[in-house]
Motif scaffolding. Sequence first.
Motif, PDB file in Angstrom:
ATOM      1  N   MET A 155       0.823  -0.972  -0.127  1.00  0.00           N
ATOM      2  CA  MET A 155       0.028  -0.032   0.030  1.00  0.00           C
ATOM      3  C   MET A 155       0.873   1.163  -0.091  1.00  0.00           C
ATOM      4  O   MET A 155       0.834   1.872   0.820  1.00  0.00           O
ATOM      5  CB  MET A 155      -0.894   0.182   1.151  1.00  0.00           C
ATOM      6  N   PRO A 156       1.571   1.372  -1.050  1.00  0.00           N
ATOM      7  CA  PRO A 156       2.612   2.673  -1.120  1.00  0.00           C
ATOM      8  C   PRO A 156       1.785   3.828  -0.976  1.00  0.00           C
ATOM      9  O   PRO A 156       2.506   4.990  -0.799  1.00  0.00           O
ATOM     10  CB  PRO A 156       3.389   2.458  -2.200  1.00  0.00           C
ATOM     11  N   TYR A 157       0.638   3.849  -1.123  1.00  0.00           N
ATOM     12  CA  TYR A 157      -0.018   5.187  -1.249  1.00  0.00           C
ATOM     13  C   TYR A 157      -1.188   5.149  -0.324  1.00  0.00           C
ATOM     14  O   TYR A 157      -2.289   5.719  -0.227  1.00  0.00           O
ATOM     15  CB  TYR A 157      -1.012   5.268  -2.343  1.00  0.00           C
ATOM     16  N   HIS A 158      -0.797   4.568   1.150  1.00  0.00           N
ATOM     17  CA  HIS A 158      -1.576   4.484   2.426  1.00  0.00           C
ATOM     18  C   HIS A 158      -2.728   5.561   2.453  1.00  0.00           C
ATOM     19  O   HIS A 158      -3.931   5.150   2.424  1.00  0.00           O
ATOM     20  CB  HIS A 158      -0.671   4.552   3.563  1.00  0.00           C
ATOM     21  N   LYS A 208      -3.874   5.974  -1.878  1.00  0.00           N
ATOM     22  CA  LYS A 208      -4.454   5.105  -2.893  1.00  0.00           C
ATOM     23  C   LYS A 208      -5.974   4.965  -2.722  1.00  0.00           C
ATOM     24  O   LYS A 208      -6.560   4.641  -3.760  1.00  0.00           O
ATOM     25  CB  LYS A 208      -3.881   3.744  -2.687  1.00  0.00           C
ATOM     26  N   GLY A 265      -3.697   1.359   4.229  1.00  0.00           N
ATOM     27  CA  GLY A 265      -3.046   0.035   4.020  1.00  0.00           C
ATOM     28  C   GLY A 265      -4.221  -1.041   3.563  1.00  0.00           C
ATOM     29  O   GLY A 265      -5.417  -0.608   3.592  1.00  0.00           O
ATOM     30  N   GLU A 305      -9.022  -6.478   0.597  1.00  0.00           N
ATOM     31  CA  GLU A 305      -7.577  -6.725   1.195  1.00  0.00           C
ATOM     32  C   GLU A 305      -7.395  -7.200   2.403  1.00  0.00           C
ATOM     33  O   GLU A 305      -6.426  -8.119   2.656  1.00  0.00           O
ATOM     34  CB  GLU A 305      -7.051  -5.180   1.019  1.00  0.00           C
ATOM     35  N   HIS A 358      -0.093  -6.483   3.105  1.00  0.00           N
ATOM     36  CA  HIS A 358      -0.887  -5.979   2.515  1.00  0.00           C
ATOM     37  C   HIS A 358      -1.006  -6.189   0.932  1.00  0.00           C
ATOM     38  O   HIS A 358      -0.214  -7.116   0.399  1.00  0.00           O
ATOM     39  CB  HIS A 358      -0.341  -4.559   2.713  1.00  0.00           C
ATOM     40  N   ASP A 368      -1.613  -3.546  -2.565  1.00  0.00           N
ATOM     41  CA  ASP A 368      -1.771  -2.089  -3.079  1.00  0.00           C
ATOM     42  C   ASP A 368      -3.248  -1.835  -3.528  1.00  0.00           C
ATOM     43  O   ASP A 368      -3.821  -2.848  -4.084  1.00  0.00           O
ATOM     44  CB  ASP A 368      -0.752  -1.827  -3.832  1.00  0.00           C
ATOM     45  N   SER A 422      -3.135   0.752  -6.109  1.00  0.00           N
ATOM     46  CA  SER A 422      -2.863   1.705  -7.140  1.00  0.00           C
ATOM     47  C   SER A 422      -3.535   1.558  -8.402  1.00  0.00           C
ATOM     48  O   SER A 422      -4.733   0.891  -8.533  1.00  0.00           O
ATOM     49  CB  SER A 422      -1.155   1.359  -7.480  1.00  0.00           C
ATOM     50  N   GLU A 480       3.727  -5.462   0.171  1.00  0.00           N
ATOM     51  CA  GLU A 480       2.800  -5.238  -0.663  1.00  0.00           C
ATOM     52  C   GLU A 480       2.686  -6.294  -1.512  1.00  0.00           C
ATOM     53  O   GLU A 480       3.597  -6.000  -2.530  1.00  0.00           O
ATOM     54  CB  GLU A 480       2.679  -3.978  -1.302  1.00  0.00           C
ATOM     55  N   ASN A 496      -1.090  -5.550  -6.647  1.00  0.00           N
ATOM     56  CA  ASN A 496      -1.935  -4.358  -6.856  1.00  0.00           C
ATOM     57  C   ASN A 496      -3.473  -4.685  -7.320  1.00  0.00           C
ATOM     58  O   ASN A 496      -3.562  -5.462  -8.284  1.00  0.00           O
ATOM     59  CB  ASN A 496      -1.416  -3.597  -7.950  1.00  0.00           C
TER      60      ASN A 496
END
Length: 304
Positions: free
Chosen positions: A1-4, A7, A26, A131, A186, A188, A190, A268, A271
């Motif tokens: 989840m790099p865009y917590h 995203k 996340g 997720e 997790h 992601d 994206s 993560e 995606n």
Amino acid sequence: MPYHHRKFLALTLPLALPFALTACGGASDASPAERSSRTADAKATGGSGAAGAVPGAKDSATPGGPAPTRSAGRSTPTADRPLAGRTVVVDPGHNPGNFRHSTEINKKVDIGTKRKECDTTGTSTNAGYTEAAFTLDVSHRLRALLEKQGAKVALVHDADRPYGPCVDERARIGNDAKADAVVSVHADGSAAGNRGFHVILPARVKDGAADTSAIMAPSRTLGEKLVTHFSRATGNKPANYIGSGTGLDVRDDLGGLNLSTVPKVFLECGNMRDGKDAALLTDASWRQKAAQGIADGIGAYLKG
């Protein structure tokens, strides 16, 4: 989840989902996971049977496995139990019940650098596989694999509480266990076309209750081992949209990392909003490979 917290703002979930995503942070889940989270998986535990299906999932069976052991002292490693005496904490991202408790999970907690939401609901595939369902399933499989090697394993939660725990408590659970390694599982959320997995490492943070100076180096080593073994077990490549192909990303805005005093990373696994990645994440056989890759990475790290 790099865009917590980025995203989820862009996510538009299908009407079939019983909730709308709230503040992000996340991977997460909804009520379908509650129907599948306690189901045994034959490959991981030797059991059988499956609970109610999770929307969008090809197979939602989740191995339960025995409760975490709490034996005193450190066992001696043997050839068939190489992780005996080691403690691993597995942190399944989010909680299936989070969507019912938006007020509670949106309350902010101190993560050292700032205050941030307690937890989030997470993302889902376009077909509605959440997720949190994914993270709990993989975490069950991972626990079974690690325990088979002799490790003492604890889950941060097992869908056994209404929501959460909050990100600060997630860190505290690993700290209190004096874990040799903590992995937060997790997936992601994206944009479509962004594929692959990545591991999030703690940045250097020393602010308030947060001080990552002692865990940065071992966490990086743990992350590097995970990249190697996760790719080997699943056949998947590191993310094509973050980490410049290394499979590694460093962040200072995640309370679970900032407040940890033991080696910890987030993984993560793919995606969920990309069709090709989603096809893998919803496949039980692939999830078993993912769990194997994580177990292999943790094992390689603990064995030195």
